[in-house]
Design a protein around this motif. Structure first.
Motif, PDB file in Angstrom:
ATOM      1  N   ALA A 304       3.127 -13.750 -22.003  1.00  0.00           N
ATOM      2  CA  ALA A 304       2.224 -13.801 -21.239  1.00  0.00           C
ATOM      3  C   ALA A 304       1.307 -14.974 -21.339  1.00  0.00           C
ATOM      4  CB  ALA A 304       1.421 -12.535 -21.407  1.00  0.00           C
ATOM      5  N   VAL A 305       0.714 -15.198 -23.016  1.00  0.00           N
ATOM      6  CA  VAL A 305      -0.121 -16.258 -23.307  1.00  0.00           C
ATOM      7  C   VAL A 305       0.414 -16.984 -24.360  1.00  0.00           C
ATOM      8  CG1 VAL A 305      -1.951 -14.492 -22.558  1.00  0.00           C
ATOM      9  CG2 VAL A 305      -1.126 -14.579 -25.065  1.00  0.00           C
ATOM     10  N   GLY A 306       1.532 -16.899 -24.806  1.00  0.00           N
ATOM     11  CA  GLY A 306       1.826 -17.811 -25.971  1.00  0.00           C
ATOM     12  C   GLY A 306       1.416 -17.284 -27.437  1.00  0.00           C
ATOM     13  N   ASN A 307       1.641 -17.851 -28.327  1.00  0.00           N
ATOM     14  CA  ASN A 307       1.063 -17.418 -29.539  1.00  0.00           C
ATOM     15  C   ASN A 307      -0.544 -17.725 -29.787  1.00  0.00           C
ATOM     16  OD1 ASN A 307       1.001 -20.043 -30.855  1.00  0.00           O
ATOM     17  ND2 ASN A 307       3.042 -19.933 -31.422  1.00  0.00           N
ATOM     18  N   TYR A 308      -0.880 -17.432 -31.103  1.00  0.00           N
ATOM     19  CA  TYR A 308      -2.417 -17.575 -31.157  1.00  0.00           C
ATOM     20  C   TYR A 308      -2.773 -19.267 -31.172  1.00  0.00           C
ATOM     21  CZ  TYR A 308      -7.133 -17.670 -33.314  1.00  0.00           C
ATOM     22  OH  TYR A 308      -8.538 -17.836 -33.023  1.00  0.00           O
ATOM     23  N   GLY A 309      -2.137 -19.913 -31.696  1.00  0.00           N
ATOM     24  CA  GLY A 309      -2.480 -21.360 -31.613  1.00  0.00           C
ATOM     25  C   GLY A 309      -2.121 -22.028 -30.287  1.00  0.00           C
ATOM     26  N   GLU A 310      -1.361 -21.600 -29.863  1.00  0.00           N
ATOM     27  CA  GLU A 310      -1.107 -21.932 -28.141  1.00  0.00           C
ATOM     28  C   GLU A 310      -2.308 -21.240 -27.095  1.00  0.00           C
ATOM     29  OE1 GLU A 310       2.899 -20.565 -27.644  1.00  0.00           O
ATOM     30  OE2 GLU A 310       3.696 -22.199 -26.783  1.00  0.00           O
ATOM     31  N   MET A 311      -2.642 -20.440 -27.178  1.00  0.00           N
ATOM     32  CA  MET A 311      -3.813 -19.608 -26.652  1.00  0.00           C
ATOM     33  C   MET A 311      -5.009 -20.201 -26.982  1.00  0.00           C
ATOM     34  SD  MET A 311      -4.514 -15.650 -26.376  1.00  0.00           S
ATOM     35  CE  MET A 311      -5.468 -15.232 -27.936  1.00  0.00           C
ATOM     36  N   TYR A 312      -5.037 -20.768 -28.242  1.00  0.00           N
ATOM     37  CA  TYR A 312      -6.485 -21.590 -28.673  1.00  0.00           C
ATOM     38  C   TYR A 312      -6.384 -22.924 -28.083  1.00  0.00           C
ATOM     39  CZ  TYR A 312     -10.271 -23.143 -31.727  1.00  0.00           C
ATOM     40  OH  TYR A 312     -11.321 -23.644 -32.050  1.00  0.00           O
ATOM     41  N   ASP A 313      -5.328 -23.700 -28.267  1.00  0.00           N
ATOM     42  CA  ASP A 313      -5.477 -24.885 -27.765  1.00  0.00           C
ATOM     43  C   ASP A 313      -5.686 -25.104 -26.311  1.00  0.00           C
ATOM     44  OD1 ASP A 313      -5.121 -26.182 -30.212  1.00  0.00           O
ATOM     45  OD2 ASP A 313      -2.820 -26.068 -30.166  1.00  0.00           O
ATOM     46  N   ARG A 314      -4.801 -24.136 -25.672  1.00  0.00           N
ATOM     47  CA  ARG A 314      -4.821 -24.206 -24.033  1.00  0.00           C
ATOM     48  C   ARG A 314      -6.281 -24.090 -23.841  1.00  0.00           C
ATOM     49  NH1 ARG A 314      -1.551 -20.934 -23.224  1.00  0.00           N
ATOM     50  NH2 ARG A 314      -2.579 -19.069 -23.047  1.00  0.00           N
ATOM     51  N   ASN A 315      -7.105 -23.129 -24.318  1.00  0.00           N
ATOM     52  CA  ASN A 315      -8.602 -22.795 -23.877  1.00  0.00           C
ATOM     53  C   ASN A 315      -9.544 -23.529 -24.560  1.00  0.00           C
ATOM     54  OD1 ASN A 315      -7.937 -20.786 -21.977  1.00  0.00           O
ATOM     55  ND2 ASN A 315      -6.716 -19.560 -23.504  1.00  0.00           N
ATOM     56  N   LEU A 316      -9.338 -24.018 -25.784  1.00  0.00           N
ATOM     57  CA  LEU A 316     -10.578 -24.347 -26.497  1.00  0.00           C
ATOM     58  C   LEU A 316     -10.132 -25.643 -27.102  1.00  0.00           C
ATOM     59  CD1 LEU A 316     -11.562 -20.886 -28.127  1.00  0.00           C
ATOM     60  CD2 LEU A 316     -12.944 -22.121 -26.483  1.00  0.00           C
ATOM     61  N   GLY A 317      -8.920 -26.078 -27.552  1.00  0.00           N
ATOM     62  CA  GLY A 317      -8.722 -26.949 -28.539  1.00  0.00           C
ATOM     63  C   GLY A 317      -8.140 -28.202 -27.736  1.00  0.00           C
ATOM     64  N   GLU A 318      -7.576 -29.081 -28.114  1.00  0.00           N
ATOM     65  CA  GLU A 318      -7.051 -30.405 -27.754  1.00  0.00           C
ATOM     66  C   GLU A 318      -6.490 -30.096 -26.152  1.00  0.00           C
ATOM     67  OE1 GLU A 318      -7.719 -33.248 -29.150  1.00  0.00           O
ATOM     68  OE2 GLU A 318      -8.663 -31.927 -30.412  1.00  0.00           O
ATOM     69  N   GLY A 319      -5.855 -29.048 -25.855  1.00  0.00           N
ATOM     70  CA  GLY A 319      -5.488 -29.165 -24.520  1.00  0.00           C
ATOM     71  C   GLY A 319      -6.351 -28.643 -23.393  1.00  0.00           C
ATOM     72  N   SER A 320      -7.975 -28.502 -24.030  1.00  0.00           N
ATOM     73  CA  SER A 320      -8.786 -28.161 -23.097  1.00  0.00           C
ATOM     74  C   SER A 320      -9.956 -29.195 -22.906  1.00  0.00           C
ATOM     75  CB  SER A 320      -9.453 -26.995 -23.520  1.00  0.00           C
ATOM     76  OG  SER A 320     -10.124 -27.335 -24.710  1.00  0.00           O
ATOM     77  N   PRO A 321     -10.746 -29.170 -21.902  1.00  0.00           N
ATOM     78  CA  PRO A 321     -11.874 -30.370 -22.192  1.00  0.00           C
ATOM     79  C   PRO A 321     -12.864 -30.250 -23.170  1.00  0.00           C
ATOM     80  CG  PRO A 321     -12.265 -28.828 -20.226  1.00  0.00           C
ATOM     81  CD  PRO A 321     -10.694 -28.472 -20.723  1.00  0.00           C
ATOM     82  N   ILE A 322     -12.756 -29.021 -23.690  1.00  0.00           N
ATOM     83  CA  ILE A 322     -13.635 -28.638 -24.790  1.00  0.00           C
ATOM     84  C   ILE A 322     -13.612 -29.240 -26.185  1.00  0.00           C
ATOM     85  CG2 ILE A 322     -14.847 -26.818 -26.157  1.00  0.00           C
ATOM     86  CD1 ILE A 322     -14.264 -24.910 -23.739  1.00  0.00           C
ATOM     87  N   LYS A 323     -12.407 -29.407 -26.733  1.00  0.00           N
ATOM     88  CA  LYS A 323     -11.745 -30.019 -27.615  1.00  0.00           C
ATOM     89  C   LYS A 323     -12.463 -29.586 -28.926  1.00  0.00           C
ATOM     90  CE  LYS A 323      -9.871 -34.060 -25.371  1.00  0.00           C
ATOM     91  NZ  LYS A 323      -9.143 -32.886 -24.408  1.00  0.00           N
ATOM     92  N   LEU A 324     -12.616 -27.987 -29.280  1.00  0.00           N
ATOM     93  CA  LEU A 324     -13.145 -27.673 -30.292  1.00  0.00           C
ATOM     94  C   LEU A 324     -12.207 -27.581 -31.402  1.00  0.00           C
ATOM     95  CD1 LEU A 324     -15.941 -26.223 -31.232  1.00  0.00           C
ATOM     96  CD2 LEU A 324     -14.788 -23.932 -30.686  1.00  0.00           C
ATOM     97  N   ALA A 325     -12.717 -28.308 -32.616  1.00  0.00           N
ATOM     98  CA  ALA A 325     -11.647 -28.316 -33.582  1.00  0.00           C
ATOM     99  C   ALA A 325     -11.436 -26.967 -34.085  1.00  0.00           C
ATOM    100  CB  ALA A 325     -12.365 -29.076 -34.753  1.00  0.00           C
ATOM    101  N   ARG A 326     -10.263 -26.614 -34.802  1.00  0.00           N
ATOM    102  CA  ARG A 326      -9.724 -25.008 -35.102  1.00  0.00           C
ATOM    103  C   ARG A 326     -10.720 -24.665 -36.239  1.00  0.00           C
ATOM    104  NH1 ARG A 326      -4.041 -22.761 -34.062  1.00  0.00           N
ATOM    105  NH2 ARG A 326      -4.908 -21.336 -35.544  1.00  0.00           N
TER     106      ARG A 326
END
Lengths: 344, 393
Positions: A304-326
């Protein structure tokens, strides 16, 4: 007169019966969700960029939204069987207590008082956040300690409000709080210069910055002056439901550690030689039924959502406009704080 | 209903009707009470199953947050109860100012609606139709955004000769600092009040006998201000002005009207004035035309006709609906939370509720406060209504 009395008595009797059938008793959130065929997930009012937003097609998106989808996939076998209930922060806890929602994923910090006095449980931590300041570059401020006498925008009734007070109290400097009800209001106030700084969790600030008309004119100060562990919140009346939510989160974290991605999960479930992956994905050990779930609950959640890292990157990290460092939200073996208990 | 009891004997019908009426009322009361009791029991049961318990002890706990604007002193170390007071005082401040301004503006516009001056009455009509047909929340957001967007930021404040400043953090005015030996203040105030009452009564009686008017209000005002000036001149009291000064991020010192409060007062005033204007117009039209003609025949001028003949009679019609409008204004002031003015709902039913999670207790207290305030407003207008009513023999 007798007729009136009778009617009243009848009405009250009807109400009692009706309320009895309506009010789900304690200790059966899981059954209530299964009967309903729907998980009710309390989220923000749709402006929490990266965490829970409502797009123009009417779809919910974001990190916390995805987490609810994962829980729905694990519990009901279908990530689409979740209904998102937008809640103002002010009403969120009450809505959960009174059973309007089953779970809150609404950037609410885990604190002692909320845990004890509100009689609610945090089923884990899906984000280690901390409070900071977002200021206009034109002020030339380098750190929060220079904000003596400033007006600070802050969300009403949040832990941010208390942390802000503590921050200025310990440094013996003053400020004026400008309390907004919504993030949009605080952003507008910051842009208009009604306040000099906007304080919130840094994740929220990063999201807010992207929402401003001129993001490059604003900077997040280096200060981190609070611990803001965010996680999914449930009532204390059903330990089984709490376990399902907690282990769904652990599943996503462990999946990242074992490199189980959204793409690879189906294949790994069928053919992975790793015994832990076999237990997690339902090939051996019959782990799902121990919580009253299907064997492949983990597969469903990761699909449904991928693993934790995928979920983070897609919504908050490099894969999103926010680009919030982990930052602290990396895994334990990568210098972060995330560590899932073993599936054994 | 026909009378079936032929012949002499007591007529039981009124008694029966009375008993029946009482019975019905008792039944209605019992039904309402039963419903309330059912809700209360249900709430108690639900609270018990969730392991929650009610209590008001939280009011004495330390609040730990700050409030942006308050008339009474408030720091982080004060209690939630004190925060409640701050919110209440802020609400009362906004409501009191708005009621006075809305009444004054409403009267002016209502009288303008009846003016024989065509452009003036059309202008008043336009105002009423435009303003009362927009929701109050829109008014509020409009004024707040005007205050935020149209005014310059702090560092580019509009300065009025360096004494007062205008920016999007508010209007800053010099603050009068009165230094005086205030021990005798209450007594002197009482003395002045007594003198004022005496002059007033004496003037009324004299006018009733001789028909000559004596400018009582003016005389009292001159006497009081004269005394104040005398005190200042003699050095018994000193008046200095504390100016607002730009320090760092913001101005310090002086008096400040924040944009949130200004927007709230503006919106409540402008919106309610349009309704009050219509009430005033209606009540003036309700006074018989013959009254005006009779006053004209006595040779009174237009201003005095309005002041002495028409308005006193119009007030009898006006006060009940006006009291309703005040109640509306009081309750609508809770919209302040939409723009972040720290009124009762924002501070207490917002921040305090969130920090403590005591939803039921806090909502109950808030309801009680608004009920009490509404009752006070209704009572005050009723008392005034009694005084203004026509005394019949």
């Amino acid at each position: 007169m007798r007729g009136t009395r009778l009617a009243c008595g009848a009405a009250i009797a009807v109400m009692l019966v009706w309320s009895g059938s309506l009010a789900a008793g304690p200790n059966d959130t899981v059954n209530a969700v299964k009967q309903r065929g729907q998980l009710l997930c309390g989220v923000s009012t749709g402006g929490s960029t990266g965490m829970s937003t409502l797009d123009s097609q009417g779809n919910w998106q974001g990190f916390e939204v995805d987490f609810c989808r994962a829980v729905s996939a694990a519990l009901l076998g279908d990530a689409a069987k979740v209904k998102f209930v937008p809640l103002e922060f002010k009403n969120a806890f009450t809505a959960l207590q009174s059973g309007d929602v089953d779970i809150l994923a609404r950037t609410a910090t885990w604190t002692y008082t909320r845990n004890t006095e509100l009689n609610l449980d945090w089923a884990g931590i899906y984000m280690y956040d901390g409070q900071g300041f977002l200021v206009s570059k034109t002020l030339g401020v380098k750190s929060g300690a220079e904000l003596n006498g400033a007006s600070i925008c802050v969300a009403g009734g949040s832990t941010s409000e208390l942390n802000l007070a503590d921050y200025f109290r310990t440094r013996r400097i003053t400020y004026t709080p400008i309390v907004g009800n919504t993030r949009e209001q605080s952003q507008a106030n910051l842009e208009a210069g009604r306040c000099d700084a906007y304080t919130n969790e840094r994740g929220g600030l990063a999201a807010s910055r992207t929402a401003l008309k001129n993001p490059d004119g604003f900077v997040i100060l280096p200060d981190v002056f609070s611990k803001e562990p965010l996680g999914p919140i449930v009532r204390k009346d059903d330990p089984r439901f709490r376990d399902i939510v907690a282990w769904t989160l652990n599943m996503l974290i462990a999946a990242e550690e074992l490199a189980i991605t959204q793409k690879a999960v189906t294949e790994l479930a069928a053919a992975s030689p790793n015994p832990e992956i076999q237990r997690m994905l339902g090939k051996t050990g019959s782990f799902g039924p121990k919580m009253g779930l299907a064997e492949d609950w983990g597969v469903k959640a990761i699909l449904a959502v991928g693993n934790y890292g995928e979920m983070y990157d897609r919504n908050l990290g490099e894969g999103s406009p926010i680009k919030l460092a982990r930052g602290p939200n990396r895994l334990w073996n990568d210098g972060g704080l995330f560590y899932a208990p073993p599936f054994r | 209903m026909t009378d079936v009891s032929a012949g002499p004997g007591r007529d039981w019908r009124p008694v029966r009707r009375l008993l029946l009426g009482l019975g019905y009322q008792a039944a209605a009361v019992a039904a309402v009470a039963a419903l309330l009791a059912y809700f209360a029991l249900n709430a108690a049961e639900n609270l018990a199953t969730r392991g929650l318990h009610l209590g008001f002890g939280f009011l004495s706990q330390e609040a730990g947050f700050r409030i942006g604007f308050s008339i009474i002193d408030f720091t982080e170390a004060d209690s939630y109860g004190r925060a409640f007071l701050v919110g209440l005082v802020n609400t009362l401040l906004a409501v009191a100012i708005s009621i006075v301004l809305a009444t004054a503006l409403g009267f002016a516009i209502g009288i303008a609606r009846l003016s024989t001056n065509w452009p003036l009455s059309r202008l008043a009509l336009g105002y009423v139709e435009l303003v009362r047909n927009l929701p109050l929340l829109l008014h509020l957001l409009f004024w707040y955004n005007v205050a935020l967007r149209a005014l310059p930021p702090v560092r580019q404040s509009l300065s009025l000769g360096g004494l007062a400043f205008l920016n999007n953090r508010g209007i800053l005015l010099p603050r009068p600092v009165l230094e005086a030996d205030l021990a005798g203040a209450p007594w002197s105030f009482l003395a002045w009040a007594a003198i004022a009452v005496f002059v007033w009564v004496w003037n009324k009686r004299r006018q009733a006998v001789t028909g000559e008017a004596f400018p009582a209000a003016m005389v009292i005002f001159l006497l009081v201000s004269g005394t104040a000036l005398l005190l200042l001149a003699s050095g018994l009291a000193s008046l200095t002005w504390e100016l607002p000064v730009l320090r760092g991020f913001d101005f310090t010192g002086g008096l400040r009207l924040t944009p949130e409060l200004a927007a709230l007062i503006f919106a409540l005033t402008v919106y309610n004035a349009s309704f009050i204007a219509e009430l005033v117009r209606g009540s003036i039209l309700a006074v018989d035309q013959g009254q005006t003609e009779a006053a004209k025949a006595l040779g009174l001028g237009r201003g005095r006709i309005l002041r002495l003949v028409v308005i006193p009679q119009a007030l009898r019609v006006l006060i009940p609906p006006l009291s309703n409008q005040y109640l509306h204004l009081l309750k609508a002031s809770s919209l302040a939370t939409a723009i972040g003015y720290p009124d009762l709902v924002n501070v207490f039913t917002g921040t305090v509720l969130n920090q403590t999670g005591r939803a039921i207790e806090i909502v109950l207290i808030t309801m009680l406060v608004y009920l009490t305030l509404s009752a006070v407003v209704a009572l005050a207008t009723n008392v005034y209504n009694r005084l203004a009513a026509i005394v019949e023999n």
